[in-house]
Design an enzyme around this catalytic site. Sequence first.
Site, PDB file in Angstrom:
ATOM      1  N   CYS A  92      -5.883  12.744   8.543  1.00  0.00           N
ATOM      2  CA  CYS A  92      -6.041  13.623   7.385  1.00  0.00           C
ATOM      3  C   CYS A  92      -4.746  13.667   6.565  1.00  0.00           C
ATOM      4  O   CYS A  92      -4.766  13.768   5.350  1.00  0.00           O
ATOM      5  CB  CYS A  92      -6.420  15.030   7.814  1.00  0.00           C
ATOM      6  N   CYS A 145       8.163   4.331  -1.170  1.00  0.00           N
ATOM      7  CA  CYS A 145       6.798   4.808  -0.939  1.00  0.00           C
ATOM      8  C   CYS A 145       6.893   6.239  -0.427  1.00  0.00           C
ATOM      9  O   CYS A 145       7.898   6.905  -0.649  1.00  0.00           O
ATOM     10  CB  CYS A 145       6.053   3.887   0.031  1.00  0.00           C
TER      11      CYS A 145
END
Lengths: 470, 99
Positions: free
Chosen positions: A253, A428
């Site tokens: 998640c 990132c």
Amino acid sequence: MDSNGVSSASDIRREIASLEAAKAQIEDRISTLQAQLSNCSSNGRAKEEIEENRFSAPSPTETISDGQLSADMIYRYSRHLLLPSFGVEAQANLLKASVLVIGAGGLGSPALLYLAACGVGRVGIVDHDVVELNNLHRQIIHTEAYIGRSKVESAAAACRAINSTVQIVEHKEAFRTSNAVEIMSKYDIVVDATDNVPSRYMISDCCVVLGKPLISGAALGLEGQLTVYNYNGGPCYRCLFPTPPPTTACQRCADSGVLGVVPGIIGCLQALEAIKVAGAIGEPLSGRMLLFDALSARIRIVKIRGRSLQCEACGENTTLTPQKFRDFDYEKFTQSPLSTSPLKLNLLPTNARITSKEYNERNIKGEAHVLVDVRPSHHYKIISLPKSLNIPLASLEARLWEISAALGRDEGDKTENDGSSASLYVICRRGNDSQRAVEYLHKMGFTSAKDIVGGLESWANDVDPKFPTY
Amino acid sequence: MQLTLEFGGGLELLCNSVKIHTVDVEPKAEEKKLTMKHLLSWVHTNLIKERPEMFLKGDTVRPGVLVLINDCDWELSGQLDTVLEDKDVVVFISTLHGG
């Protein structure tokens, strides 16, 4: 206006902080006292039952002997008792039952609230985690006041606040092979509300070893899945999935996102299945699986295979024993960690990497460079560093020319100044994809490419504490 | 023959994020019947756009993928040897682990 009445913002904040601390202490004390009280009352109840048997007189206090509910119980659970297909029998079964919920997160939150509310006699909660702000959109059992505190404490307090007559047992520890048998053996039914593959195998195996029905739910993104394992001759998790999936197929998640209400729905359905099993009513979802697709509003219930005779856990020739279970290495078996800590790759030599601090210094000095952000575009839209170029890792190959163009352009500007060429940095979210990207860029001839260690997370930690994290 | 193929649990990402595909698939010329074995290779060739290893392993689906033919686990109908019929609905779903 009285100047004494006017406080500065920092005074107010200080007072709020001290009040919050006092409140936390009081809440702690209340939880402890409530736990003591429920122990007292269950001891007291046993005594009363003995008395009752001796004089065979109806007791006015809480008792569930002979299926007789106390006046308070009749009133509290009246809407259950009015259901012809549920009634006093099923309610009495619930009151005598015990359910262990492993994980007090997105699935565990609603499951626990309903299990406490409906009067399951004893509810155990296992979790080692603390409440974080980014949990609250889905983990509805927790409140802002509990941020930074144990999820188990928070969930237990919420359950007690709804129903002080159920016994709530707090297991503030990670569920591991070392403690699993001891914890689980004290309960009738197990709810798997965890979020990772090794835990799912471990919990299923432990249920097989101890003969407990397992209510298994999962949710991710906009989809959910639900089934009941190891119930009434039905399959266990390993019957369905004898071989673990590759780690690349296991999304979390925290990486892929999840719509809060989706685990909420699956968690509610887990409570429902636990109530059916505990109350001995209806047809629990064994040998079938419910698949929920929130986006298309579709629920599909499919028939799954039965218990496999070849199953390593529950099959004919199984050798699974409590001892073998304790010694089994679930992390090795599934190639993934039991805790959900994010992956930390280390693909590059140190000279191909720089820290976020170092990058910041070079940027301030005015070093000519191109900063490529390789996160997916929907991540880039949440927040990004100024002047960064978003080329998601998946489209890097097709968009190399954009990097060449950007470098060329910067080089062009720079040659007019001092003749050196522009540097290439890659960033990132956490510093894994940036390494993969740099590895690829090196192969494609961009040999000076460097990744920023730890990504935007380290930028927020080490350079700009105000930079949002997600 | 007409089939409805559905991908879920993240497998749709391998086919341009499209979950439901209505397709026409014919059995191989030398065979009269369409089996799941042939359908898997057809899907691999015609629908899977990226990372085929996330869908197939060897000649079957990778571990962690459930295959449902008309809402029934393909284990119950013979897996790769299952013979498909016109209008069948085949669902490929990756198991979820999140919570």
